[in-house]
Design a protein around this motif. Structure first.
Motif, mmCIF file in Angstrom:
data_model
loop_
_atom_site.group_PDB
_atom_site.id
_atom_site.type_symbol
_atom_site.label_atom_id
_atom_site.label_comp_id
_atom_site.label_asym_id
_atom_site.label_seq_id
_atom_site.Cartn_x
_atom_site.Cartn_y
_atom_site.Cartn_z
ATOM 1 N N ASP A 41 0.829 -1.204 0.000
ATOM 2 C CA ASP A 41 0.000 0.000 0.000
ATOM 3 C C ASP A 41 0.866 1.257 0.000
ATOM 4 N N ASP A 42 2.105 1.110 0.467
ATOM 5 C CA ASP A 42 3.043 2.224 0.522
ATOM 6 C C ASP A 42 3.805 2.405 -0.792
ATOM 7 N N ASP A 43 3.425 1.650 -1.822
ATOM 8 C CA ASP A 43 4.085 1.673 -3.134
ATOM 9 C C ASP A 43 5.515 1.149 -3.088
ATOM 10 N N ARG A 44 5.883 0.481 -2.014
ATOM 11 C CA ARG A 44 7.222 -0.101 -1.880
ATOM 12 C C ARG A 44 7.234 -1.500 -2.471
ATOM 13 N N LEU A 45 8.374 -1.881 -3.001
ATOM 14 C CA LEU A 45 8.566 -3.204 -3.570
ATOM 15 C C LEU A 45 8.699 -4.225 -2.442
ATOM 16 N N HIS A 46 7.867 -5.263 -2.479
ATOM 17 C CA HIS A 46 7.896 -6.309 -1.457
ATOM 18 C C HIS A 46 8.407 -7.635 -2.005
ATOM 19 N N GLY A 47 8.556 -7.729 -3.310
ATOM 20 C CA GLY A 47 9.037 -8.966 -3.915
ATOM 21 C C GLY A 47 8.587 -9.083 -5.351
ATOM 22 N N ILE A 48 8.773 -10.277 -5.878
ATOM 23 C CA ILE A 48 8.343 -10.592 -7.242
ATOM 24 C C ILE A 48 7.652 -11.939 -7.189
ATOM 25 N N ILE A 49 6.599 -12.069 -7.962
ATOM 26 C CA ILE A 49 5.918 -13.350 -8.078
ATOM 27 C C ILE A 49 5.990 -13.794 -9.535
ATOM 28 N N THR A 50 6.295 -15.059 -9.729
ATOM 29 C CA THR A 50 6.392 -15.607 -11.085
ATOM 30 C C THR A 50 5.266 -16.591 -11.334
ATOM 31 N N ASP A 51 5.050 -16.883 -12.607
ATOM 32 C CA ASP A 51 4.055 -17.889 -12.956
ATOM 33 C C ASP A 51 4.430 -19.230 -12.336
ATOM 34 N N ARG A 52 5.706 -19.516 -12.263
ATOM 35 C CA ARG A 52 6.172 -20.762 -11.644
ATOM 36 C C ARG A 52 5.855 -20.786 -10.148
ATOM 37 N N ASP A 53 6.000 -19.644 -9.466
ATOM 38 C CA ASP A 53 5.647 -19.563 -8.039
ATOM 39 C C ASP A 53 4.179 -19.943 -7.831
ATOM 40 N N ILE A 54 3.311 -19.431 -8.699
ATOM 41 C CA ILE A 54 1.883 -19.707 -8.567
ATOM 42 C C ILE A 54 1.619 -21.206 -8.725
ATOM 43 N N VAL A 55 2.265 -21.819 -9.699
ATOM 44 C CA VAL A 55 2.053 -23.246 -9.942
ATOM 45 C C VAL A 55 2.657 -24.096 -8.832
ATOM 46 N N VAL A 56 3.925 -23.877 -8.522
ATOM 47 C CA VAL A 56 4.634 -24.749 -7.582
ATOM 48 C C VAL A 56 4.235 -24.490 -6.127
ATOM 49 N N LYS A 57 4.189 -23.231 -5.723
ATOM 50 C CA LYS A 57 3.964 -22.917 -4.314
ATOM 51 C C LYS A 57 2.493 -22.811 -3.926
ATOM 52 N N CYS A 58 1.615 -22.791 -4.923
ATOM 53 C CA CYS A 58 0.192 -22.697 -4.612
ATOM 54 C C CYS A 58 -0.558 -23.905 -5.173
ATOM 55 N N VAL A 59 -0.706 -23.972 -6.480
ATOM 56 C CA VAL A 59 -1.521 -25.012 -7.105
ATOM 57 C C VAL A 59 -1.004 -26.415 -6.777
ATOM 58 N N ALA A 60 0.283 -26.666 -7.015
ATOM 59 C CA ALA A 60 0.840 -28.000 -6.767
ATOM 60 C C ALA A 60 0.852 -28.353 -5.282
ATOM 61 N N ALA A 61 0.820 -27.338 -4.432
ATOM 62 C CA ALA A 61 0.788 -27.573 -2.983
ATOM 63 C C ALA A 61 -0.643 -27.757 -2.472
#
Length: 139
Positions: A41-61
């Motif tokens: 909300d502060d417009d600060r960078l908190h990280g990066i998310i990749t399509d692979r992150d979504i698949v491996v760390k969310c869907v596959a989990a």
């Protein structure tokens, strides 16, 4: 010397830290990108998310992408380079951390993103070889 701003893809869009991963995937499709910076909300960078992150760390989990947020997957300190950094500094930062995309900042604001494709289009064969050797070699 070539600067990060000359290599970067400008006009990058952030995914808000509280936005869900299904929305992140939709944004990636709409923007035709494989990664999105995560901004708070502060417009600060908190990280990066990749399509692979979504698949491996969310869907596959077995997690539900409509309930998991981008912030849930933001880990560690985000790596970035200054817009006026020399391209050799960019290559070194990406190589050292074995990352394939890096945000470009100016005055604490996100102004662009550098990907492998950007490097491939703008760098010499020698610079590309150095990058590929370091990023794809397992430590």
């Amino acid at each position: 010397m070539t600067k990060a701003r000359e290599v970067m893809h400008a006009g990058v869009e952030c995914i808000p830290i509280h936005e869900t991963l299904d929305r992140a995937a939709q944004m990636m499709r709409e923007l035709d990108v494989g990664a999105l910076p995560i901004c708070g909300d502060d417009d600060r960078l908190h990280g990066i998310i990749t399509d692979r992150d979504i698949v491996v760390k969310c869907v596959a989990a077995g997690r539900d992408p409509s309930k998991v947020t981008a912030g849930d997957l933001a880990q560690g300190t985000p790596r970035w380079v200054d817009a006026d950094a020399d391209v050799e500094q960019v290559i070194d930062e990406m190589s050292t951390h074995q990352i394939k995309r890096i945000p470009v900042m100016e005055n604490k604001r996100l102004v662009g993103m550098i990907s492998e494709a950007d490097l491939g289009q703008k760098l010499s064969d020698e610079q590309i070889a150095k990058f590929v050797e370091k990023v794809y070699t397992r430590h």
